[in-house]
Each structure stands twice: as structure tokens, then as C-alpha cells.
Write a protein that holds these residues in place. Sequence first.
Motif, PDB file in Angstrom:
ATOM      1  N   GLU A  24      -5.712  -0.382   0.785  1.00 25.41           N
ATOM      2  CA  GLU A  24      -5.785  -1.663   1.487  1.00 25.41           C
ATOM      3  C   GLU A  24      -6.837  -2.577   0.870  1.00 25.41           C
ATOM      4  OE1 GLU A  24      -6.199  -0.999   5.679  1.00 25.41           O
ATOM      5  OE2 GLU A  24      -4.069  -0.450   5.927  1.00 25.41           O
ATOM      6  N   GLN A  25      -7.930  -1.984   0.406  1.00 23.96           N
ATOM      7  CA  GLN A  25      -8.987  -2.778  -0.240  1.00 23.96           C
ATOM      8  C   GLN A  25      -8.453  -3.432  -1.514  1.00 23.96           C
ATOM      9  OE1 GLN A  25     -12.494  -0.441  -1.154  1.00 23.96           O
ATOM     10  NE2 GLN A  25     -13.828  -2.217  -1.015  1.00 23.96           N
ATOM     11  N   LYS A  26      -7.725  -2.650  -2.299  1.00 17.11           N
ATOM     12  CA  LYS A  26      -7.135  -3.181  -3.535  1.00 17.11           C
ATOM     13  C   LYS A  26      -6.104  -4.269  -3.211  1.00 17.11           C
ATOM     14  CE  LYS A  26      -5.481  -2.712  -7.942  1.00 17.11           C
ATOM     15  NZ  LYS A  26      -6.229  -2.768  -9.190  1.00 17.11           N
ATOM     16  N   GLN A  71      -7.753   3.336   3.026  1.00 15.94           N
ATOM     17  CA  GLN A  71      -8.835   2.362   2.847  1.00 15.94           C
ATOM     18  C   GLN A  71      -8.864   1.823   1.415  1.00 15.94           C
ATOM     19  OE1 GLN A  71     -12.745   3.935   3.578  1.00 15.94           O
ATOM     20  NE2 GLN A  71     -13.763   1.959   3.411  1.00 15.94           N
ATOM     21  N   GLU A  72      -8.725   2.727   0.458  1.00 14.03           N
ATOM     22  CA  GLU A  72      -8.762   2.329  -0.953  1.00 14.03           C
ATOM     23  C   GLU A  72      -7.570   1.432  -1.287  1.00 14.03           C
ATOM     24  OE1 GLU A  72      -9.234   4.486  -5.344  1.00 14.03           O
ATOM     25  OE2 GLU A  72      -8.629   5.677  -3.591  1.00 14.03           O
ATOM     26  N   MET A 112      -5.841  -6.215  -0.532  1.00 15.25           N
ATOM     27  CA  MET A 112      -6.464  -7.434  -0.020  1.00 15.25           C
ATOM     28  C   MET A 112      -7.137  -8.219  -1.138  1.00 15.25           C
ATOM     29  SD  MET A 112      -5.582  -7.726   3.080  1.00 15.25           S
ATOM     30  CE  MET A 112      -6.559  -9.212   3.355  1.00 15.25           C
ATOM     31  N   SER A 113      -7.729  -7.499  -2.092  1.00 15.43           N
ATOM     32  CA  SER A 113      -8.353  -8.161  -3.235  1.00 15.43           C
ATOM     33  C   SER A 113      -7.308  -8.938  -4.042  1.00 15.43           C
ATOM     34  CB  SER A 113      -9.047  -7.116  -4.114  1.00 15.43           C
ATOM     35  OG  SER A 113      -9.469  -7.690  -5.331  1.00 15.43           O
ATOM     36  N   THR A 127       0.801  -1.229   0.000  1.00 18.10           N
ATOM     37  CA  THR A 127       0.000   0.000   0.000  1.00 18.10           C
ATOM     38  C   THR A 127       0.836   1.283   0.000  1.00 18.10           C
ATOM     39  OG1 THR A 127      -0.169  -0.101   2.422  1.00 18.10           O
ATOM     40  CG2 THR A 127      -1.964  -1.081   1.145  1.00 18.10           C
ATOM     41  N   CYS A 158      -0.684  -3.373  -7.661  1.00 21.62           N
ATOM     42  CA  CYS A 158      -1.379  -2.346  -6.873  1.00 21.62           C
ATOM     43  C   CYS A 158      -1.301  -0.968  -7.526  1.00 21.62           C
ATOM     44  CB  CYS A 158      -0.798  -2.276  -5.463  1.00 21.62           C
ATOM     45  SG  CYS A 158      -1.400  -3.571  -4.359  1.00 21.62           S
TER      46      CYS A 158
END
Length: 247
Positions: free
Chosen positions: A121-123, A118-119, A125-126, A106, A159
Amino acid sequence: MTTETLIHVENLEKHFAAGKIHALDGVSTDISKGEVVVVVGPSGSGKSTFLRCLNLLEVPTGGKILFEGVDITDYHNDINLHRRRMGMVFQHFNLFANMTVLKNMTIAPMKLLRKSRQEAEQKAMSLLERVGLADRANAYPSQLSGGQKQRIAIVRALCMDPDVMLFDEPTSALDPEMVGEVLDVMKNLAREGMTMVVVTHEMGFAREVGSRVMFMDGGKVLEEGKPDEFFSNPQHPRAKEFISKII
């Protein structure tokens, strides 16, 4: 597959040792969007130098490279802006040892692309979910196997939402049983249409996944073509010799 040219390479030259070593000797090629170009050849043939020149980790001595229409060898252009569109995966992972997997993934999107935590980390984790490593998000690189580290290195590059992925012998530092898990990730990327330039000794991957094989020796591209044609019926004498020794 589209034929839109993503990278145009023209008469690329690279000298080392004050001109005594001619690592690249007039390399020219076009890499189209969605292509998987696999660069093969003996050790010392200029493969990795060519790859590292594509994002100016090695600065060419001569020639030019147009990436998405911009001459990145022109020092007036900001190479860092263009590098963000080129993911790079190295032989030795290059993960930050003092950061968790999630932080490794990240930090660049947050700093360079100005994504929120948040954005980012979401990417991340996906992507970790896709390569089966979501449970390792809070681990440190020292707690991972070589194959896991390389899969992390690949998704870390993803990422940044790159337009092309450059792989410099991504499996050569791995134990044999870990090679397959990394190649599987790369195969999936190819199926999804990612443009890739791969320097590798994995001829099975080149044959199965490559849309084009470039054979280099002595800093020159001696032959290029579709994998089936190259491996079954190489034309250049040096390519024939190379194929006879590895297959």
C-alpha cells in the motif's frame, strides 16, 4: 544510456488460422536497457502481435526471445517468473471492476512478490501521488475517467517493479483531451530511464520520447532508426508512403 541488451528477439514468426495468416515474418531486434522503442506502422502490420509475443501473451510459431539472458520461448522456463519483470499496459485498461484502485494495485505485489499489505500500500500510494491520483485510492474503476483508468493501469504495472514496460496502444481508447495526461506519465517514465516498448499511433510521442522507431508492415520490420531520421528522411518506400499520409 547503457547498451546492455535486455531483450533479444531472433527470427520471430507468428502464424494464425492454421498458417494462413503470417502475422510476424522473421522479426529480429535487440532492446537495450533504458531504451524507448516505439513501434509504428499501419493497422494489421503485426505491431501488437510483436508486443504480445514479448511476454508470450501470444506464443510465437518460431524464433526465440531472450529476456535478461533467458530464452522465454523454451517451455522448460517458467514464463510467469519472467512476466513479473515485464509490466504490460493494454488499450482497454483491464482493471478489476469489483476492486478499489488501491486493491487493484496491491493484489499482485502481495500475492506474487509476497509483499506485506503495508509495504504494498505504501508503494501504491507513492505511485498514485506521482500521477496525481492519490485522492482516488478508494474509488472503483467505474468512478474514473478513461485517462484516470489508464494512469492507474500504468502505475499498477509499476507496483511490480518491472525491468521493462510494454504499452499496447495505450491512448487509442481515450477521448482526445485525455490522451495528454497519459502520455505525460509515459514521458516521465522515459526520463527516469525505464525501458519501454510502445506500440502507438501518437507520432508526436514517438518523435519526442522514442530513442528508436521500428516501422512494421506485413509482419516485417522494414525500417528502424532514430526518430528524427525516420520522420524527416525515411528510406524504405513503404515507410515514405506511411509518413506522407500521417504528417
